[in-house]
Motif scaffolding. Structure first.
Motif: not given
Lengths: 313, 275
Positions: A2-18, B163-172
Protein backbone atom coordinates in the motif's frame (compact mmCIF):
# COMPACT_ATOMS: atom_id res chain seq x y z
CA UNK A 1 2.43 -2.73 -0.96
CA UNK A 2 0.00 0.00 0.00
CA UNK A 3 2.90 2.31 0.76
CA UNK A 4 4.07 2.28 -2.82
CA UNK A 5 0.61 2.56 -4.26
CA UNK A 6 -0.47 5.61 -2.31
CA UNK A 7 2.80 7.46 -2.69
CA UNK A 8 2.10 10.81 -4.34
CA UNK A 9 3.48 11.38 -7.81
CA UNK A 10 6.81 13.22 -7.77
CA UNK A 11 6.53 16.94 -8.26
CA UNK A 12 7.54 18.12 -11.71
CA UNK A 13 11.15 19.14 -11.93
CA UNK A 14 12.05 16.95 -8.99
CA UNK A 15 14.50 14.17 -9.67
CA UNK A 16 12.68 11.16 -11.10
CA UNK A 17 12.36 8.20 -8.74
CA UNK A 18 14.78 5.33 -9.07
CA UNK A 19 12.12 3.19 -10.65
CA UNK A 20 11.38 5.37 -13.55
CA UNK A 21 15.06 5.25 -14.31
CA UNK A 22 15.04 1.45 -14.38
CA UNK A 23 15.88 0.94 -17.98
CA UNK A 24 14.00 -1.70 -19.85
CA UNK A 25 17.18 -3.60 -20.66
CA UNK A 26 18.06 -3.68 -16.98
CA UNK A 27 14.64 -5.03 -16.07
CA UNK A 28 14.83 -7.73 -18.71
CA UNK A 29 18.27 -8.80 -17.49
CA UNK A 30 16.93 -9.13 -13.96
CA UNK A 31 13.85 -11.10 -14.98
CA UNK A 32 15.48 -13.34 -17.56
CA UNK A 33 16.99 -15.89 -15.13
CA UNK A 34 13.53 -16.78 -13.85
CA UNK A 35 11.90 -16.51 -17.23
CA UNK A 36 14.07 -19.17 -18.86
CA UNK A 37 13.30 -22.10 -16.53
CA UNK A 38 9.65 -21.11 -16.51
CA UNK A 39 9.46 -21.07 -20.30
CA UNK A 40 11.40 -24.31 -20.75
CA UNK A 41 9.99 -26.35 -17.87
CA UNK A 42 6.47 -25.13 -17.44
CA UNK A 43 5.14 -23.17 -20.43
CA UNK A 44 6.69 -25.40 -23.08
CA UNK A 45 5.42 -28.62 -21.44
CA UNK A 46 1.93 -27.15 -21.36
CA UNK A 47 2.06 -26.43 -25.09
CA UNK A 48 3.58 -29.82 -25.86
CA UNK A 49 0.97 -31.48 -23.65
CA UNK A 50 -1.87 -29.95 -25.62
CA UNK A 51 -0.15 -31.03 -28.84
CA UNK A 52 0.38 -34.59 -27.59
CA UNK A 53 -3.34 -34.95 -26.91
CA UNK A 54 -3.87 -35.02 -30.67
CA UNK A 55 -1.20 -37.65 -31.37
CA UNK A 56 -0.87 -41.38 -30.82
CA UNK A 57 2.45 -41.01 -28.96
CA UNK A 58 3.57 -43.87 -26.77
CA UNK A 59 6.17 -43.91 -24.05
CA UNK A 60 9.09 -45.56 -25.82
CA UNK A 61 12.67 -44.49 -26.22
CA UNK A 62 12.44 -43.56 -29.89
CA UNK A 63 8.97 -42.22 -30.32
CA UNK A 64 7.51 -42.61 -33.75
CA UNK A 65 4.12 -41.08 -33.64
CA UNK A 66 1.71 -39.31 -35.86
CA UNK A 67 -1.16 -36.90 -35.77
CA UNK A 68 -4.27 -38.65 -34.57
CA UNK A 69 -6.82 -35.87 -34.84
CA UNK A 70 -9.60 -36.30 -32.33
CA UNK A 71 -9.17 -40.10 -32.18
CA UNK A 72 -8.06 -39.95 -28.56
CA UNK A 73 -11.16 -38.02 -27.63
CA UNK A 74 -13.62 -40.31 -29.41
CA UNK A 75 -11.87 -43.27 -27.78
CA UNK A 76 -12.09 -41.49 -24.45
CA UNK A 77 -15.82 -40.95 -24.84
CA UNK A 78 -16.28 -44.70 -24.69
CA UNK A 79 -13.90 -45.29 -21.79
CA UNK A 80 -16.17 -45.92 -18.82
CA UNK A 81 -13.24 -46.26 -16.45
CA UNK A 82 -12.18 -42.71 -17.20
CA UNK A 83 -15.65 -41.32 -16.58
CA UNK A 84 -15.81 -43.37 -13.39
CA UNK A 85 -12.56 -41.81 -12.25
CA UNK A 86 -13.92 -38.38 -13.10
CA UNK A 87 -16.99 -39.08 -10.97
CA UNK A 88 -14.83 -40.34 -8.09
CA UNK A 89 -12.56 -37.34 -8.51
CA UNK A 90 -15.55 -35.01 -8.23
CA UNK A 91 -16.77 -36.71 -5.05
CA UNK A 92 -13.25 -36.50 -3.62
CA UNK A 93 -12.72 -32.86 -4.66
CA UNK A 94 -16.13 -31.50 -3.68
CA UNK A 95 -16.18 -33.59 -0.49
CA UNK A 96 -12.77 -32.48 0.69
CA UNK A 97 -13.30 -28.85 -0.33
CA UNK A 98 -16.65 -28.48 1.43
CA UNK A 99 -15.76 -30.45 4.58
CA UNK A 100 -12.48 -28.60 4.81
CA UNK A 101 -14.30 -25.27 4.59
CA UNK A 102 -16.88 -26.30 7.21
CA UNK A 103 -14.29 -27.72 9.60
CA UNK A 104 -11.97 -24.77 9.12
CA UNK A 105 -14.80 -22.31 9.66
CA UNK A 106 -15.68 -23.98 12.95
CA UNK A 107 -12.08 -23.94 14.14
CA UNK A 108 -11.50 -20.36 13.00
CA UNK A 109 -14.61 -19.19 14.88
CA UNK A 110 -13.44 -21.04 18.00
CA UNK A 111 -9.97 -19.56 17.76
CA UNK A 112 -11.45 -16.11 17.28
CA UNK A 113 -13.65 -16.28 20.37
CA UNK A 114 -10.98 -15.79 22.99
CA UNK A 115 -10.61 -19.36 24.25
CA UNK A 116 -7.51 -20.61 25.98
CA UNK A 117 -5.30 -23.26 24.32
CA UNK A 118 -5.11 -21.07 21.22
CA UNK A 119 -1.36 -21.31 20.91
CA UNK A 120 -1.38 -25.09 21.06
CA UNK A 121 -4.21 -25.34 18.56
CA UNK A 122 -2.52 -22.99 16.14
CA UNK A 123 0.72 -24.94 16.24
CA UNK A 124 -1.13 -28.23 15.82
CA UNK A 125 -3.12 -26.76 12.97
CA UNK A 126 0.02 -25.98 11.02
CA UNK A 127 1.63 -29.39 11.33
CA UNK A 128 -0.56 -31.23 8.79
CA UNK A 129 0.27 -28.53 6.32
CA UNK A 130 4.01 -28.85 6.83
CA UNK A 131 4.34 -32.62 6.78
CA UNK A 132 5.39 -34.46 3.62
CA UNK A 133 2.23 -35.93 2.03
CA UNK A 134 3.90 -39.33 1.97
CA UNK A 135 4.42 -39.24 5.73
CA UNK A 136 0.82 -38.14 6.21
CA UNK A 137 -0.38 -41.11 4.16
CA UNK A 138 1.80 -43.57 6.07
CA UNK A 139 0.54 -42.17 9.36
CA UNK A 140 -3.11 -42.51 8.38
CA UNK A 141 -2.57 -46.02 7.09
CA UNK A 142 -1.53 -46.89 10.62
CA UNK A 143 -4.60 -45.13 12.07
CA UNK A 144 -6.96 -46.96 9.71
CA UNK A 145 -5.18 -50.29 9.99
CA UNK A 146 -7.57 -53.23 10.34
CA UNK A 147 -5.05 -55.04 12.57
CA UNK A 148 -4.49 -53.14 15.75
CA UNK A 149 -5.28 -49.71 14.33
CA UNK A 150 -6.32 -47.15 16.97
CA UNK A 151 -9.51 -46.17 15.12
CA UNK A 152 -10.95 -49.68 15.30
CA UNK A 153 -9.72 -50.05 18.87
CA UNK A 154 -11.58 -46.87 19.81
CA UNK A 155 -14.76 -47.97 18.05
CA UNK A 156 -14.56 -51.34 19.80
CA UNK A 157 -14.08 -49.52 23.08
CA UNK A 158 -17.37 -47.65 22.69
CA UNK A 159 -19.22 -50.74 21.51
CA UNK A 160 -19.24 -50.16 17.75
CA UNK A 161 -18.04 -52.59 15.04
CA UNK A 162 -14.26 -52.76 15.35
CA UNK A 163 -13.26 -54.86 12.36
CA UNK A 164 -13.66 -52.36 9.56
CA UNK A 165 -10.98 -52.44 6.88
CA UNK A 166 -11.24 -48.71 6.29
CA UNK A 167 -8.95 -48.37 3.29
CA UNK A 168 -9.65 -51.82 1.92
CA UNK A 169 -13.42 -51.90 1.92
CA UNK A 170 -15.41 -50.76 -1.13
CA UNK A 171 -17.82 -48.62 0.85
CA UNK A 172 -15.40 -46.98 3.31
CA UNK A 173 -12.27 -46.38 1.22
CA UNK A 174 -13.32 -43.13 -0.45
CA UNK A 175 -14.76 -41.51 2.71
CA UNK A 176 -11.64 -42.59 4.62
CA UNK A 177 -9.39 -40.96 2.04
CA UNK A 178 -11.53 -37.82 2.06
CA UNK A 179 -11.05 -37.49 5.83
CA UNK A 180 -7.29 -37.49 5.31
CA UNK A 181 -7.68 -34.83 2.62
CA UNK A 182 -9.63 -32.68 5.08
CA UNK A 183 -6.96 -33.20 7.75
CA UNK A 184 -4.25 -32.01 5.38
CA UNK A 185 -6.09 -29.08 3.84
CA UNK A 186 -7.94 -27.72 6.86
CA UNK A 187 -5.07 -25.79 8.48
CA UNK A 188 -4.39 -23.42 5.64
CA UNK A 189 -8.08 -22.70 5.22
CA UNK A 190 -8.41 -22.10 8.96
CA UNK A 191 -5.52 -19.65 9.01
CA UNK A 192 -6.93 -17.75 6.06
CA UNK A 193 -10.45 -17.59 7.51
CA UNK A 194 -9.05 -16.53 10.88
CA UNK A 195 -7.20 -13.66 9.25
CA UNK A 196 -10.48 -12.66 7.62
CA UNK A 197 -12.43 -12.92 10.89
CA UNK A 198 -9.97 -10.66 12.62
CA UNK A 199 -10.65 -7.95 10.07
CA UNK A 200 -14.36 -7.80 10.84
CA UNK A 201 -14.96 -4.79 13.11
CA UNK A 202 -16.22 -5.87 16.53
CA UNK A 203 -18.80 -3.06 16.42
CA UNK A 204 -20.73 -4.94 13.74
CA UNK A 205 -21.24 -7.88 16.08
CA UNK A 206 -22.03 -5.63 19.00
CA UNK A 207 -24.63 -3.75 17.00
CA UNK A 208 -26.21 -7.03 15.93
CA UNK A 209 -26.21 -8.22 19.55
CA UNK A 210 -27.91 -5.04 20.70
CA UNK A 211 -30.55 -5.62 18.06
CA UNK A 212 -31.15 -8.99 19.70
CA UNK A 213 -29.46 -11.26 17.16
CA UNK A 214 -28.43 -14.67 18.44
CA UNK A 215 -25.16 -16.40 17.61
CA UNK A 216 -26.49 -18.05 14.44
CA UNK A 217 -28.18 -14.87 13.25
CA UNK A 218 -24.95 -12.92 13.84
CA UNK A 219 -23.05 -15.51 11.81
CA UNK A 220 -25.44 -15.38 8.85
CA UNK A 221 -25.94 -11.61 8.95
CA UNK A 222 -22.47 -10.34 9.82
CA UNK A 223 -19.72 -12.95 9.69
CA UNK A 224 -20.61 -14.85 6.54
CA UNK A 225 -21.25 -11.81 4.31
CA UNK A 226 -17.98 -10.23 5.47
CA UNK A 227 -16.05 -13.41 4.75
CA UNK A 228 -17.67 -14.04 1.38
CA UNK A 229 -14.80 -12.79 -0.83
CA UNK A 230 -12.26 -14.81 1.16
CA UNK A 231 -14.45 -17.89 1.08
CA UNK A 232 -14.81 -17.57 -2.68
CA UNK A 233 -11.07 -17.34 -3.30
CA UNK A 234 -10.06 -20.03 -0.81
CA UNK A 235 -12.74 -22.39 -2.13
CA UNK A 236 -11.61 -21.93 -5.71
CA UNK A 237 -7.98 -22.55 -4.80
CA UNK A 238 -8.81 -25.56 -2.61
CA UNK A 239 -10.94 -26.98 -5.39
CA UNK A 240 -8.03 -26.85 -7.82
CA UNK A 241 -5.49 -28.14 -5.31
CA UNK A 242 -7.70 -31.02 -4.26
CA UNK A 243 -8.57 -31.90 -7.82
CA UNK A 244 -4.89 -31.97 -8.74
CA UNK A 245 -3.70 -33.77 -5.63
CA UNK A 246 -1.99 -37.05 -6.25
CA UNK A 247 0.40 -38.11 -3.51
CA UNK A 248 -2.11 -38.73 -0.73
CA UNK A 249 -4.39 -41.06 -2.65
CA UNK A 250 -1.50 -42.71 -4.45
CA UNK A 251 0.20 -43.72 -1.21
CA UNK A 252 -2.96 -44.42 0.81
CA UNK A 253 -4.78 -46.71 -1.62
CA UNK A 254 -3.13 -46.46 -5.07
CA UNK A 255 -6.67 -46.12 -6.41
CA UNK A 256 -7.95 -49.31 -4.84
CA UNK A 257 -9.86 -51.22 -3.69
CA UNK A 258 -11.32 -52.11 -7.06
CA UNK A 259 -10.78 -48.61 -8.40
CA UNK A 260 -13.04 -47.08 -5.75
CA UNK A 261 -10.54 -44.30 -5.03
CA UNK A 262 -9.16 -43.94 -8.56
CA UNK A 263 -9.06 -40.15 -8.87
CA UNK A 264 -8.44 -38.82 -12.40
CA UNK A 265 -4.87 -37.65 -11.82
CA UNK A 266 -3.96 -41.13 -10.64
CA UNK A 267 -5.80 -42.68 -13.59
CA UNK A 268 -3.84 -40.53 -16.04
CA UNK A 269 -0.55 -41.28 -14.32
CA UNK A 270 -1.17 -45.01 -14.70
CA UNK A 271 -2.30 -44.62 -18.31
CA UNK A 272 0.88 -42.71 -19.17
CA UNK A 273 3.53 -44.54 -17.19
CA UNK A 274 2.14 -48.06 -16.85
CA UNK A 275 0.17 -48.45 -20.10
CA UNK A 276 2.63 -46.07 -21.79
CA UNK A 277 -0.09 -44.34 -23.81
CA UNK A 278 1.20 -40.78 -23.71
CA UNK A 279 -1.06 -39.28 -26.37
CA UNK A 280 -4.18 -40.83 -24.89
CA UNK A 281 -3.19 -39.76 -21.37
CA UNK A 282 -2.54 -36.22 -22.58
CA UNK A 283 -6.04 -36.15 -24.07
CA UNK A 284 -7.42 -37.14 -20.66
CA UNK A 285 -5.41 -34.37 -19.04
CA UNK A 286 -6.79 -31.86 -21.50
CA UNK A 287 -10.37 -32.97 -20.81
CA UNK A 288 -9.73 -32.58 -17.07
CA UNK A 289 -8.36 -29.07 -17.46
CA UNK A 290 -11.41 -28.06 -19.49
CA UNK A 291 -13.74 -29.59 -16.88
CA UNK A 292 -12.03 -27.77 -13.99
CA UNK A 293 -11.98 -24.44 -15.80
CA UNK A 294 -15.68 -24.77 -16.67
CA UNK A 295 -16.68 -25.64 -13.10
CA UNK A 296 -14.67 -22.74 -11.71
CA UNK A 297 -16.09 -20.33 -14.25
CA UNK A 298 -19.63 -21.30 -13.32
CA UNK A 299 -18.85 -21.06 -9.59
CA UNK A 300 -17.12 -17.67 -9.83
CA UNK A 301 -19.88 -16.29 -12.04
CA UNK A 302 -22.53 -17.30 -9.55
CA UNK A 303 -20.54 -15.69 -6.73
CA UNK A 304 -20.16 -12.44 -8.61
CA UNK A 305 -23.81 -12.39 -9.55
CA UNK A 306 -24.73 -12.82 -5.87
CA UNK A 307 -22.38 -10.00 -4.94
CA UNK A 308 -23.97 -7.69 -7.48
CA UNK A 309 -27.43 -8.64 -6.24
CA UNK A 310 -26.33 -7.96 -2.66
CA UNK A 311 -25.04 -4.54 -3.62
CA UNK A 312 -28.22 -3.70 -5.52
CA UNK A 313 -30.35 -4.32 -2.47
CA UNK B 1 -28.29 -21.92 27.90
CA UNK B 2 -25.81 -19.04 27.98
CA UNK B 3 -23.77 -20.72 30.69
CA UNK B 4 -23.25 -23.76 28.49
CA UNK B 5 -21.65 -21.90 25.58
CA UNK B 6 -18.10 -21.86 26.93
CA UNK B 7 -17.97 -25.55 27.93
CA UNK B 8 -19.42 -26.48 24.55
CA UNK B 9 -16.78 -24.38 22.85
CA UNK B 10 -14.03 -26.07 24.83
CA UNK B 11 -15.46 -29.48 24.02
CA UNK B 12 -15.42 -28.59 20.33
CA UNK B 13 -11.86 -27.29 20.59
CA UNK B 14 -10.82 -30.51 22.33
CA UNK B 15 -12.27 -32.50 19.42
CA UNK B 16 -10.27 -30.42 16.97
CA UNK B 17 -7.09 -30.87 18.98
CA UNK B 18 -7.72 -34.61 19.06
CA UNK B 19 -8.39 -34.77 15.32
CA UNK B 20 -5.34 -32.69 14.43
CA UNK B 21 -2.93 -34.01 17.00
CA UNK B 22 -3.79 -37.65 17.50
CA UNK B 23 -2.43 -39.01 14.18
CA UNK B 24 0.90 -37.36 14.86
CA UNK B 25 1.00 -38.67 18.40
CA UNK B 26 0.22 -42.14 17.12
CA UNK B 27 3.00 -42.00 14.54
CA UNK B 28 5.58 -40.90 17.09
CA UNK B 29 4.36 -43.49 19.57
CA UNK B 30 4.56 -46.26 16.94
CA UNK B 31 8.11 -45.20 16.16
CA UNK B 32 9.25 -46.03 19.68
CA UNK B 33 7.24 -49.20 20.24
CA UNK B 34 8.81 -52.62 20.08
CA UNK B 35 7.73 -54.86 17.22
CA UNK B 36 6.09 -57.17 19.76
CA UNK B 37 3.96 -54.33 21.03
CA UNK B 38 3.13 -53.11 17.51
CA UNK B 39 1.89 -56.53 16.49
CA UNK B 40 0.01 -57.30 19.67
CA UNK B 41 -3.76 -57.16 19.72
CA UNK B 42 -3.99 -54.78 22.64
CA UNK B 43 -3.75 -51.25 21.37
CA UNK B 44 -2.13 -48.66 23.60
CA UNK B 45 -1.49 -45.01 22.96
CA UNK B 46 1.82 -44.82 24.73
CA UNK B 47 4.52 -47.43 24.35
CA UNK B 48 4.94 -49.79 27.29
CA UNK B 49 8.64 -49.36 26.95
CA UNK B 50 10.55 -46.90 24.83
CA UNK B 51 12.59 -48.50 22.08
CA UNK B 52 14.96 -46.44 20.03
CA UNK B 53 15.97 -49.45 17.91
CA UNK B 54 13.42 -48.49 15.26
CA UNK B 55 15.40 -45.37 14.59
CA UNK B 56 18.73 -47.14 14.35
CA UNK B 57 17.11 -49.81 12.18
CA UNK B 58 15.58 -47.19 9.88
CA UNK B 59 18.92 -45.41 9.61
CA UNK B 60 20.67 -48.70 8.91
CA UNK B 61 18.46 -49.34 5.93
CA UNK B 62 20.82 -48.54 3.13
CA UNK B 63 18.26 -46.69 1.04
CA UNK B 64 17.06 -44.33 3.73
CA UNK B 65 20.24 -42.43 4.46
CA UNK B 66 21.21 -42.17 0.82
CA UNK B 67 17.77 -40.93 -0.19
CA UNK B 68 17.78 -38.45 2.69
CA UNK B 69 21.09 -37.17 1.33
CA UNK B 70 19.55 -36.95 -2.15
CA UNK B 71 16.58 -35.02 -0.77
CA UNK B 72 18.91 -32.69 1.07
CA UNK B 73 21.02 -32.01 -2.03
CA UNK B 74 17.97 -31.39 -4.24
CA UNK B 75 16.25 -29.21 -1.63
CA UNK B 76 19.35 -27.12 -0.90
CA UNK B 77 20.26 -26.72 -4.57
CA UNK B 78 16.75 -25.85 -5.74
CA UNK B 79 16.28 -23.45 -2.82
CA UNK B 80 19.55 -21.65 -3.55
CA UNK B 81 18.78 -21.56 -7.25
CA UNK B 82 15.23 -20.32 -6.89
CA UNK B 83 16.19 -17.61 -4.41
CA UNK B 84 19.09 -16.41 -6.53
CA UNK B 85 16.98 -16.06 -9.64
CA UNK B 86 13.83 -14.91 -7.85
CA UNK B 87 15.34 -11.99 -5.93
CA UNK B 88 16.15 -9.83 -8.99
CA UNK B 89 12.90 -10.75 -10.71
CA UNK B 90 10.88 -10.05 -7.57
CA UNK B 91 12.60 -6.66 -7.28
CA UNK B 92 11.56 -5.75 -10.82
CA UNK B 93 8.07 -7.14 -10.25
CA UNK B 94 7.56 -5.09 -7.10
CA UNK B 95 9.05 -1.85 -8.41
CA UNK B 96 7.71 -1.76 -11.93
CA UNK B 97 4.20 -0.75 -12.70
CA UNK B 98 1.96 -1.43 -15.63
CA UNK B 99 2.05 -4.30 -18.05
CA UNK B 100 5.17 -6.08 -16.82
CA UNK B 101 3.84 -6.25 -13.30
CA UNK B 102 0.38 -7.30 -14.42
CA UNK B 103 1.85 -10.06 -16.58
CA UNK B 104 4.07 -11.28 -13.73
CA UNK B 105 1.33 -11.33 -11.15
CA UNK B 106 -1.05 -12.90 -13.66
CA UNK B 107 1.39 -15.67 -14.37
CA UNK B 108 1.95 -16.32 -10.66
CA UNK B 109 -1.80 -16.75 -10.20
CA UNK B 110 -2.16 -18.98 -13.26
CA UNK B 111 0.69 -21.15 -11.99
CA UNK B 112 -1.56 -22.08 -9.08
CA UNK B 113 -4.00 -23.73 -11.46
CA UNK B 114 -1.38 -25.35 -13.64
CA UNK B 115 -2.65 -28.79 -14.57
CA UNK B 116 0.22 -30.93 -13.34
CA UNK B 117 -1.13 -34.04 -15.07
CA UNK B 118 -0.96 -32.38 -18.44
CA UNK B 119 2.52 -31.05 -17.80
CA UNK B 120 4.12 -34.10 -16.29
CA UNK B 121 4.22 -36.15 -19.52
CA UNK B 122 5.87 -33.51 -21.75
CA UNK B 123 8.11 -32.49 -18.85
CA UNK B 124 9.29 -36.06 -18.62
CA UNK B 125 9.89 -36.19 -22.40
CA UNK B 126 11.73 -32.85 -22.42
CA UNK B 127 13.99 -33.87 -19.54
CA UNK B 128 14.64 -37.22 -21.16
CA UNK B 129 15.67 -35.46 -24.37
CA UNK B 130 18.01 -33.26 -22.37
CA UNK B 131 19.39 -36.35 -20.62
CA UNK B 132 18.07 -35.07 -17.29
CA UNK B 133 15.36 -37.62 -16.50
CA UNK B 134 16.28 -39.97 -13.66
CA UNK B 135 18.82 -37.40 -12.57
CA UNK B 136 19.03 -35.26 -9.43
CA UNK B 137 20.08 -32.20 -11.43
CA UNK B 138 16.94 -32.56 -13.54
CA UNK B 139 14.74 -32.89 -10.46
CA UNK B 140 16.45 -29.83 -8.98
CA UNK B 141 15.58 -27.78 -12.07
CA UNK B 142 11.98 -28.95 -11.94
CA UNK B 143 11.64 -28.14 -8.24
CA UNK B 144 13.23 -24.74 -8.84
CA UNK B 145 10.80 -23.96 -11.64
CA UNK B 146 7.73 -24.99 -9.68
CA UNK B 147 8.83 -23.17 -6.51
CA UNK B 148 9.54 -19.96 -8.40
CA UNK B 149 6.04 -18.50 -8.62
CA UNK B 150 5.57 -18.76 -4.90
CA UNK B 151 9.06 -17.49 -4.14
CA UNK B 152 8.44 -14.55 -6.46
CA UNK B 153 5.14 -13.84 -4.77
CA UNK B 154 6.62 -13.84 -1.27
CA UNK B 155 9.71 -11.86 -2.23
CA UNK B 156 7.92 -9.15 -4.20
CA UNK B 157 5.80 -8.58 -1.11
CA UNK B 158 8.93 -8.08 0.98
CA UNK B 159 10.45 -5.75 -1.64
CA UNK B 160 7.26 -3.71 -1.81
CA UNK B 161 7.47 -3.22 1.95
CA UNK B 162 10.82 -1.42 1.56
CA UNK B 163 10.08 2.29 1.02
CA UNK B 164 11.28 3.47 -2.38
CA UNK B 165 12.27 6.73 -0.70
CA UNK B 166 15.19 4.92 0.93
CA UNK B 167 16.51 3.94 -2.46
CA UNK B 168 15.95 7.41 -3.83
CA UNK B 169 17.81 8.94 -0.93
CA UNK B 170 20.71 6.62 -1.65
CA UNK B 171 20.61 7.44 -5.35
CA UNK B 172 20.60 11.17 -4.69
CA UNK B 173 23.69 10.81 -2.54
CA UNK B 174 25.33 9.66 -5.72
CA UNK B 175 25.42 5.92 -5.09
CA UNK B 176 25.24 3.69 -8.15
CA UNK B 177 22.26 1.42 -8.59
CA UNK B 178 24.27 -1.62 -7.58
CA UNK B 179 25.49 0.11 -4.46
CA UNK B 180 21.94 1.07 -3.61
CA UNK B 181 20.82 -2.52 -4.01
CA UNK B 182 23.73 -3.88 -2.03
CA UNK B 183 23.74 -1.42 0.83
CA UNK B 184 20.06 -0.55 1.19
CA UNK B 185 17.78 -3.14 -0.41
CA UNK B 186 19.50 -6.44 0.34
CA UNK B 187 20.00 -5.90 4.08
CA UNK B 188 16.33 -5.00 4.47
CA UNK B 189 15.30 -7.90 2.29
CA UNK B 190 17.37 -10.50 4.16
CA UNK B 191 14.67 -11.70 6.58
CA UNK B 192 12.26 -12.13 3.68
CA UNK B 193 14.84 -14.07 1.72
CA UNK B 194 15.40 -16.38 4.67
CA UNK B 195 11.67 -17.00 5.06
CA UNK B 196 11.27 -17.64 1.35
CA UNK B 197 14.25 -19.99 1.34
CA UNK B 198 12.86 -22.01 4.25
CA UNK B 199 9.52 -22.32 2.52
CA UNK B 200 11.18 -23.41 -0.72
CA UNK B 201 13.29 -25.95 1.13
CA UNK B 202 10.22 -27.52 2.73
CA UNK B 203 8.36 -27.65 -0.58
CA UNK B 204 11.22 -29.48 -2.24
CA UNK B 205 11.88 -31.77 0.71
CA UNK B 206 8.22 -32.84 0.78
CA UNK B 207 7.71 -33.11 -2.97
CA UNK B 208 6.60 -36.49 -4.25
CA UNK B 209 4.92 -36.47 -7.67
CA UNK B 210 7.76 -35.13 -9.83
CA UNK B 211 10.28 -37.30 -8.02
CA UNK B 212 8.11 -40.38 -8.55
CA UNK B 213 7.81 -39.77 -12.27
CA UNK B 214 11.33 -38.57 -12.99
CA UNK B 215 13.48 -40.86 -10.86
CA UNK B 216 13.82 -44.51 -11.78
CA UNK B 217 17.08 -45.71 -10.25
CA UNK B 218 16.87 -46.50 -6.54
CA UNK B 219 20.18 -44.74 -5.93
CA UNK B 220 18.55 -41.49 -7.09
CA UNK B 221 15.37 -41.78 -5.00
CA UNK B 222 14.47 -38.95 -2.69
CA UNK B 223 13.28 -39.63 0.83
CA UNK B 224 9.51 -39.66 0.13
CA UNK B 225 10.00 -42.19 -2.68
CA UNK B 226 12.13 -44.47 -0.52
CA UNK B 227 9.54 -44.34 2.25
CA UNK B 228 6.83 -45.59 -0.10
CA UNK B 229 9.16 -48.38 -1.19
CA UNK B 230 9.25 -49.54 2.44
CA UNK B 231 5.47 -49.95 2.39
CA UNK B 232 5.24 -51.17 -1.17
CA UNK B 233 7.16 -54.40 -0.71
CA UNK B 234 5.21 -57.61 -0.45
CA UNK B 235 5.00 -59.46 2.82
CA UNK B 236 5.24 -57.94 6.24
CA UNK B 237 5.97 -54.28 6.68
CA UNK B 238 8.32 -53.43 9.51
CA UNK B 239 5.98 -50.85 11.03
CA UNK B 240 8.36 -49.55 13.68
CA UNK B 241 11.23 -48.60 11.36
CA UNK B 242 8.72 -47.25 8.84
CA UNK B 243 7.21 -44.98 11.49
CA UNK B 244 10.69 -43.94 12.61
CA UNK B 245 11.67 -43.12 9.04
CA UNK B 246 8.47 -41.13 8.60
CA UNK B 247 9.14 -39.13 11.76
CA UNK B 248 12.69 -38.38 10.61
CA UNK B 249 11.38 -37.26 7.21
CA UNK B 250 8.87 -34.90 8.81
CA UNK B 251 11.23 -33.25 11.30
CA UNK B 252 12.92 -30.66 9.01
CA UNK B 253 9.59 -29.49 7.60
CA UNK B 254 7.96 -29.15 10.99
CA UNK B 255 10.94 -27.31 12.49
CA UNK B 256 11.05 -24.83 9.60
CA UNK B 257 7.30 -24.32 9.66
CA UNK B 258 7.50 -23.73 13.39
CA UNK B 259 10.02 -20.96 12.80
CA UNK B 260 8.00 -19.55 9.92
CA UNK B 261 4.66 -19.74 11.72
CA UNK B 262 4.33 -16.04 12.47
CA UNK B 263 5.41 -14.96 9.01
CA UNK B 264 3.15 -17.44 7.29
CA UNK B 265 0.07 -16.59 9.25
CA UNK B 266 0.75 -12.88 9.10
CA UNK B 267 2.29 -11.62 5.90
CA UNK B 268 1.41 -14.40 3.54
CA UNK B 269 -2.22 -14.61 4.38
CA UNK B 270 -2.72 -10.87 4.31
CA UNK B 271 -2.37 -11.15 0.55
CA UNK B 272 -5.03 -13.81 0.32
CA UNK B 273 -7.39 -11.83 2.50
CA UNK B 274 -7.02 -8.62 0.54
CA UNK B 275 -7.74 -10.81 -2.45
Amino acid sequence: MTATLTRPAPAPGKKKPVLARTRRREAIALVLPSLIPILVLSVAPLVVGIFLAFTDARLVRHPDYGFAGVDNFTRLAGNDLFWDSLRIGMIWTVGVTLLQLAAAMGLALLLNSGLKLQGLTRVLALIPWAMPPVVVAIMWQMIYSANGGPLNAFLGGVGLPDDVNWLGDFSTALPAVIVVGVWVGMPQTTVTLLAGLQQIPAELHEAASVDGAGAWRRFTAVTWPSLRPIVTSITSLNFIWNFNSFSLVYVLTAGGPGGKTMVPVLFIYLEAFKNREIGYAAAMGLVLVVVVVLILAVYLRSQFRDDRAAKGR
Amino acid sequence: MRVLVRPAQYAALALYILFLGFPLLWLVSASVKSSGELNSLTVSLLPGEWHWDNYTEALNKQGLVRSAANSLVVALASTALSVVIAVPAAYVLARLKGKVRAAGVGWILVSQVFPVVLIILPLFLILRTLGLADNLAGLTLVHTTYMLPFALWMLQGYVAAIPVELEEAGAMDGASRLTVLRTIVFPLLAPGVVATAMFSFVSSWNEFFFALVLLQSPENYTLPITLTMFIGGEGKVALGPLAAGAVLAAIPSIVFFGILRKKLTGGLMAGAVKG
